[in-house]
Design a protein around this motif. Structure first.
Motif, mmCIF file in Angstrom:
data_model
loop_
_atom_site.group_PDB
_atom_site.id
_atom_site.type_symbol
_atom_site.label_atom_id
_atom_site.label_comp_id
_atom_site.label_asym_id
_atom_site.label_seq_id
_atom_site.Cartn_x
_atom_site.Cartn_y
_atom_site.Cartn_z
ATOM 1 N N ILE A 224 -7.482 -7.029 -2.504
ATOM 2 C CA ILE A 224 -6.710 -6.207 -2.867
ATOM 3 C C ILE A 224 -5.516 -6.111 -2.616
ATOM 4 C CG2 ILE A 224 -5.713 -3.246 -2.435
ATOM 5 C CD1 ILE A 224 -8.583 -2.472 -1.817
ATOM 6 N N ALA A 225 -4.687 -6.146 -3.657
ATOM 7 C CA ALA A 225 -2.673 -7.238 -3.579
ATOM 8 C C ALA A 225 -2.256 -5.579 -4.064
ATOM 9 C CB ALA A 225 -2.576 -7.707 -4.305
ATOM 10 N N ARG A 226 -2.824 -4.649 -4.426
ATOM 11 C CA ARG A 226 -1.141 -2.832 -4.376
ATOM 12 C C ARG A 226 -2.723 -2.040 -4.308
ATOM 13 N NH1 ARG A 226 3.955 -3.636 -5.151
ATOM 14 N NH2 ARG A 226 3.373 -1.397 -6.327
ATOM 15 N N ARG A 227 -2.114 -0.839 -3.536
ATOM 16 C CA ARG A 227 -3.321 0.032 -3.439
ATOM 17 C C ARG A 227 -2.048 1.776 -3.835
ATOM 18 N NH1 ARG A 227 -8.430 1.191 -0.472
ATOM 19 N NH2 ARG A 227 -9.424 1.024 -3.334
ATOM 20 N N TYR A 228 -2.941 2.155 -4.474
ATOM 21 C CA TYR A 228 -1.550 3.506 -4.457
ATOM 22 C C TYR A 228 -2.602 4.087 -4.388
ATOM 23 C CZ TYR A 228 1.195 7.387 -7.120
ATOM 24 O OH TYR A 228 1.259 8.309 -6.569
ATOM 25 N N ALA A 229 -3.014 5.095 -3.998
ATOM 26 C CA ALA A 229 -3.217 6.696 -3.248
ATOM 27 C C ALA A 229 -2.554 7.406 -4.148
ATOM 28 C CB ALA A 229 -3.286 6.895 -2.154
ATOM 29 N N GLU A 230 -3.667 7.792 -5.547
ATOM 30 C CA GLU A 230 -2.748 9.259 -5.661
ATOM 31 C C GLU A 230 -3.463 10.211 -6.102
ATOM 32 O OE1 GLU A 230 -4.058 10.225 -10.757
ATOM 33 O OE2 GLU A 230 -2.920 8.500 -10.626
ATOM 34 N N LEU A 231 -2.803 11.515 -5.310
ATOM 35 C CA LEU A 231 -3.634 12.569 -5.052
ATOM 36 C C LEU A 231 -4.146 13.560 -6.059
ATOM 37 C CD1 LEU A 231 -4.273 14.635 -2.884
ATOM 38 C CD2 LEU A 231 -2.104 15.566 -2.841
ATOM 39 N N SER A 232 -5.369 13.785 -6.361
ATOM 40 C CA SER A 232 -5.663 15.200 -6.806
ATOM 41 C C SER A 232 -5.557 15.943 -6.226
ATOM 42 C CB SER A 232 -7.418 14.704 -7.369
ATOM 43 O OG SER A 232 -7.724 15.439 -7.878
ATOM 44 N N TYR A 233 -5.736 16.230 -5.481
ATOM 45 C CA TYR A 233 -6.059 18.114 -4.059
ATOM 46 C C TYR A 233 -6.807 17.827 -3.316
ATOM 47 C CZ TYR A 233 -11.082 17.860 -3.540
ATOM 48 O OH TYR A 233 -12.976 17.013 -4.106
ATOM 49 N N LYS A 234 -5.330 19.221 -2.559
ATOM 50 C CA LYS A 234 -6.127 18.947 -0.859
ATOM 51 C C LYS A 234 -6.831 19.968 -0.869
ATOM 52 C CE LYS A 234 -2.010 16.183 0.809
ATOM 53 N NZ LYS A 234 -1.203 16.572 1.526
ATOM 54 N N HIS A 235 -7.783 20.673 -0.058
ATOM 55 C CA HIS A 235 -8.400 21.729 0.116
ATOM 56 C C HIS A 235 -8.293 22.010 1.792
ATOM 57 C CE1 HIS A 235 -10.746 25.508 -0.390
ATOM 58 N NE2 HIS A 235 -11.741 24.825 0.476
ATOM 59 N N ASN A 236 -8.233 23.691 2.004
ATOM 60 C CA ASN A 236 -8.073 24.141 3.278
ATOM 61 C C ASN A 236 -6.950 23.200 4.266
ATOM 62 O OD1 ASN A 236 -9.651 25.565 4.875
ATOM 63 N ND2 ASN A 236 -10.764 24.301 5.317
ATOM 64 N N LEU A 237 -6.122 22.797 3.682
ATOM 65 C CA LEU A 237 -4.697 22.486 4.880
ATOM 66 C C LEU A 237 -5.107 23.345 5.643
ATOM 67 C CD1 LEU A 237 -3.710 19.833 4.272
ATOM 68 C CD2 LEU A 237 -1.966 20.088 3.823
ATOM 69 N N ILE B 249 0.894 -1.292 0.333
ATOM 70 C CA ILE B 249 -0.047 -0.007 -0.082
ATOM 71 C C ILE B 249 0.906 1.294 0.119
ATOM 72 C CG2 ILE B 249 -1.799 1.277 1.193
ATOM 73 C CD1 ILE B 249 -1.242 -2.210 2.127
ATOM 74 N N ASP B 250 0.534 2.062 -1.064
ATOM 75 C CA ASP B 250 1.207 3.496 -1.213
ATOM 76 C C ASP B 250 1.037 4.710 -1.084
ATOM 77 O OD1 ASP B 250 2.792 5.404 -1.761
ATOM 78 O OD2 ASP B 250 4.000 4.457 -3.851
ATOM 79 N N TYR B 251 1.342 5.551 0.161
ATOM 80 C CA TYR B 251 0.530 6.776 0.466
ATOM 81 C C TYR B 251 0.961 8.012 0.263
ATOM 82 C CZ TYR B 251 -3.636 3.900 2.721
ATOM 83 O OH TYR B 251 -4.864 2.954 3.247
ATOM 84 N N THR B 252 2.036 7.861 -0.042
ATOM 85 C CA THR B 252 2.998 8.968 -0.500
ATOM 86 C C THR B 252 2.084 10.415 -0.708
ATOM 87 O OG1 THR B 252 4.120 8.097 -1.949
ATOM 88 C CG2 THR B 252 5.199 6.839 -0.291
ATOM 89 N N GLU B 253 1.956 9.647 -1.884
ATOM 90 C CA GLU B 253 0.878 11.465 -2.265
ATOM 91 C C GLU B 253 0.409 12.092 -1.096
ATOM 92 O OE1 GLU B 253 -0.257 12.465 -6.086
ATOM 93 O OE2 GLU B 253 0.966 10.861 -7.206
ATOM 94 N N LEU B 254 -0.516 11.495 -0.507
ATOM 95 C CA LEU B 254 -0.773 11.318 0.277
ATOM 96 C C LEU B 254 -0.457 12.552 2.408
ATOM 97 C CD1 LEU B 254 -4.318 9.320 0.305
ATOM 98 C CD2 LEU B 254 -3.650 11.750 -0.580
ATOM 99 N N GLY B 255 1.452 11.540 1.393
ATOM 100 C CA GLY B 255 1.926 12.669 3.350
ATOM 101 C C GLY B 255 2.314 10.874 4.152
ATOM 102 N N GLY B 256 1.642 9.644 3.594
ATOM 103 C CA GLY B 256 1.866 8.783 4.618
ATOM 104 C C GLY B 256 3.174 7.945 3.933
#
Length: 149
Positions: free
Chosen positions: A131-144, A43-50
């Motif tokens: 799920i064998a592989r999951r990649y979280a691809e960032l689209s946007y962040k709002h009001n961070l 599991i890859d959450y790197t684009e979300l800061g994980g």
């Protein structure tokens, strides 16, 4: 025309992605082992800061990171799924509003929004599709919140 097996597979994979969202939103991260991912999942959450890593490190990350929030919803839609025998690929849209909670009292009541795509590889197992592989691809962040970028 879709064959009955492909219709069944697509519905089962959609249910799998909804189950992931339900378990995350309920804070029941331990059940991700049995109900969502393969034993050897990556599991890859790197684009979300994980992190990016195996299931155990992902569960540990989620337990810590999600504790910062007092509420969140993972709303999934636009399931694009392609099936090839016992393997499949998917791209699923996710909208995730998150309310910051008691562990950040200076930000209590602050809500920010994240839009992303889950890019998945699925595998059929004796427990059904997982799920064998999951990649979280960032689209946007709002009001961070300030300093959270």
């Amino acid at each position: 025309m879709l064959e009955l097996q492909e219709i069944s597979d697509r519905l089962e994979i959609q249910d799998l992605t909804w189950r992931y969202a339900e378990l995350i939103d309920s804070g029941d991260f331990e059940r991700l082992r049995d109900d969502v991912f393969t034993d050897d999942a990556f599991i890859d959450y790197t684009e979300l800061g994980g992190p990016a890593g195996d299931l155990e490190s992902t569960i540990a990350f989620l337990a810590g990171a999600m504790a910062l929030f007092n509420g969140y919803q993972h709303l999934t839609a636009n399931h694009r799924i392609s099936i090839d025998g016992d393997r499949a690929m998917g791209r699923i849209m996710c909208f995730n509003p998150m309310g910051i909670g008691p562990k950040a009292p200076d930000l209590a009541g602050h809500v920010y929004f994240c839009g992303l795509w889950y890019v998945d590889e699925y595998r059929r197992s004796d427990r059904g599709w997982r799920i064998a592989r999951r990649y979280a691809e960032l689209s946007y962040k709002h009001n961070l919140p300030p300093g959270w970028d």
